[in-house]
Design a protein around this motif. Sequence first.
Motif, short mmCIF file in Angstrom:
data_model
loop_
_atom_site.label_atom_id
_atom_site.label_comp_id
_atom_site.label_asym_id
_atom_site.label_seq_id
_atom_site.Cartn_x
_atom_site.Cartn_y
_atom_site.Cartn_z
N SER A 124 20.56 47.32 13.06
CA SER A 124 19.50 48.30 13.31
C SER A 124 19.47 49.37 12.23
N ASP A 127 12.50 38.93 21.54
CA ASP A 127 12.50 39.93 20.48
C ASP A 127 11.39 40.96 20.68
N GLN A 128 10.23 40.48 21.12
CA GLN A 128 9.12 41.42 21.38
C GLN A 128 9.47 42.37 22.53
N GLN A 154 11.76 44.94 21.19
CA GLN A 154 11.02 45.89 20.36
C GLN A 154 10.25 46.89 21.23
N SER A 198 12.68 49.34 22.59
CA SER A 198 13.08 50.26 21.52
C SER A 198 12.02 51.30 21.23
#
Length: 922
Positions: A483, A806-807, A810, A813
């Motif tokens: 990251s 992963d989406q 995201q 995040s």
Amino acid sequence: MSAGDSSRKTLEMECFHTRFSAWTPFSNKSLNRQLFQERVALISHWFDLWTSKQRQEFLFTIFLRCTKSQLRFVQDWFSEKTQVAKVDFSTVLPRFISLYIFSFLNPKDLCASAQVSWPWKFLTEQDCLWMPKCIRFGWFLPYTPADNEYGAWKHHYIACVSSLDWLIPREATAIYGTLNEPKTEDEELQERQREKCLRKIIWEKIALRKKELFKVRPPWVSGTCCSRLLKSKRQPRLSQALRDRVGLHEALEKQLVLASLEALPKRSNISGSHSYPLLLKKTWHGVHKNGNSSSYASQPHFLLISSRIPACEMVVDSIKAGIISVVYEHSGLTLESLLYLIEKALDGQKVQSMGIFSDGDSREINLLQGYKIGIKNLLKPEVRDFWEKLGGYVASEEEGGHVDLFVPLGASEAGMEFLSQLSRLTGTFFTAPTGIATGSYQHILSDWLGRPWESAPCSIYFSESKLQMWSSFTDILEDTLKSVRKQLSPLFKELRKNISARIIGQLTFDNMSMANILNNQEMAQALADGLMELTKDNSDKPLEFLSDFLLKKCGKGSKDFEENIPTKRDAKAAFSLPPQERNVLEDNPRDTKSSLSKNDPNLEMLVKLERKLQMDSAEKRSRVVGELLESERKYVQMLEIVRDVYVTPLKAALSSNRAILSAANIHIIFSDILQILSLNRQFLDNLRDRLREWGPGHCVGEVFLKFGSRLNTYTNFFNNYPVVLRTMEKCREMIPAFRAFLKRHDKTIVTKMLSLPELLLYPSRRFEEYVNLLYALRLHTPAEHADRGDVTTATDQLKKYKSYIDQMKQNISMKDQLSEIQRIVWGCPTLSEENRYLIRVQDVAQLNCCDEAVSFSLRLYEHTRDLSLFLFNDALLVSSRGTSHTPFERTSKSTYQFIASVALHRLLVEDIPDSKFSVRPI
């Protein structure tokens, strides 16, 4: 009217003369008393009809009108009716004195006092009484009580006491026994015989070992390392050699004691475990046992650790006792200096095995900076000399010696070829892990190449529990670094571009005129791109790399032109053909070129290589499927740890009326992970059934397709994952029993040194391994194989699901970024809105022009204040930036104050000319 009548009338008027009241006679006492009694009765009647509040107000009004003597009369009357000895001290004394009196009571007496009356209950549940009693046992309240919260520390004390594990004396006696418990005669006799047998076996082993040492000892100094003394010719080394020999002799004695203990019959103690052998093995865990041959059993093990390994201090701390270890600097050393360090550490002695813990991949080992050693550069004189000398420090393969490379070289064909070349070159057996799908440094815990030893190479050098703790810490560290790299990569890319532009600009200005610079802008851009690629590649020969890059870049522009020009060989072959075939050549030049290439002398070599690859594809495919089965088995084991260590005890406590968590919380936290365990156990069983009779023609793609059709179980888990984490944190803060339960079970050997939140991360990581394994399986599956289509479909399906994960990461995040900005900016409005995300944060300075009438290039500005701009996809947030310093530290912290927020479509962007106060972004 007579005089008598007038006098009688005057007397009656004087008798009824009143004072202050029209109804109270002044001189007639009988009437006065009667009227007073009537009024008292009337007021008493009214008083009986009033409510309690009205009565209190009436008494308050009456007492305010009373004099001191009247109030004293009321006090004396109450003292006569109520005895002072029976008064409640808590209602008479000040509150702090009452609390001080209650502070001398223990918790049990405080709970009993709370049942006396409501005033006592209020006083005995104050936090100032219960907080010292909790802190005394280390039971701290995990949150700050609210202003209106009552009795928080008392409830916390009761919750902590109820969660303690305690046994009554009878139960404790049944488990642990009692002190001075008398033994029976049979037990004492058995104890004496055991001790006598133990002493006899130890004496026999020591005498036998002394005889063997006497036979092989040198002719003088009686068994010391005299060979080194003769070589060195230095007398002071005699004491060191004697100390080494004495230490070796003590280690051999310990080894003989362990062997003797294993030969004895085992006796169980009160708790059911073996007493003497277990204690001695735990005490002497540094003595390495090797029963193959007594001639080389005393040879030590050597471990070489690179400083490039993350958290190498934890790796050093996990090394077993008795292992010779050296930590070397990855940068600044050469192969010769590294050999010198190894030679100095070994002091001329050979080792049974040597481990090299360094960085690398499946094709080469990154031993030192600038020394990435692989199959290509193995035969260089410097590299070859290093490995030959290194193999000389290790025992031969016949004696059981081996070199362990902690690099996943067994995962690729090039790495296995590299290991075989090293074995042939040095005459020493080399081995490496075979991890394919495992990322980070998890490959060292996978299977290793070579013949099977008594234990894995990792257990020779390291303590298993500490190594697993380091491995999990490395995973967390690499996720953090990933990251950080993602956030800093745009800055480093821009910095690299600026530096390369400055270098090229300086070179061009020093060697060219302005006209030539303007005419050769493309060349300068090509040089800048070449420097950027050079920084990414880290090549050992930068000039050659830069020249190759420029040639390739120049060749891209003329590629189409070169394809249309026939080569000399093609032209000659074309003119040697008949006219009909020449016309075909002109119509289909590419087909003719491919047909003519059959006359190439390298064609036969290519055909042989293709046949060899086809022969090896079945073996490689079987290896990938085996790695898939093994990794799936380990993954299911990690999920079973969650079930056995956490879910089963919590449900057992719930059913025994000693609940740690409620049934609802257990269902929220563990229901989805248990469904995933059930799904993957079925998937593992299907893989085992398919691999029992594995052959080149068998298929596993349909098993993956069946697994992919049930991924809604994982979808539920990922959707509920934030709720699971919040529920765990809330239960950890509010329930002391659950907090103690997690403290007992988290990061133990049973859980592989992982906590419950870290175990719940495995499902998200597993899909990346699935995709890597399916890529490797499709690579080694021929195009005409029946399984190729199913494997391709399964790969695309799992890759699509991995992108969904992963989406989701995201999105979480982005939400965390918005929450963090809203937290650090004081006075910030609510930022969490649908489809809003942060683009960039920029620190700027607000400048004020002293005189705007002056030309723009000649203006002078003064610094007004520091600002921070938070650019979102739909708005711009402006805040002032300040700095707060921590006492006695150099670090400072930035503080932000909200100023304004503007929608992007309302912003007016103005282009200003360049000056020393305003610079255009590159």
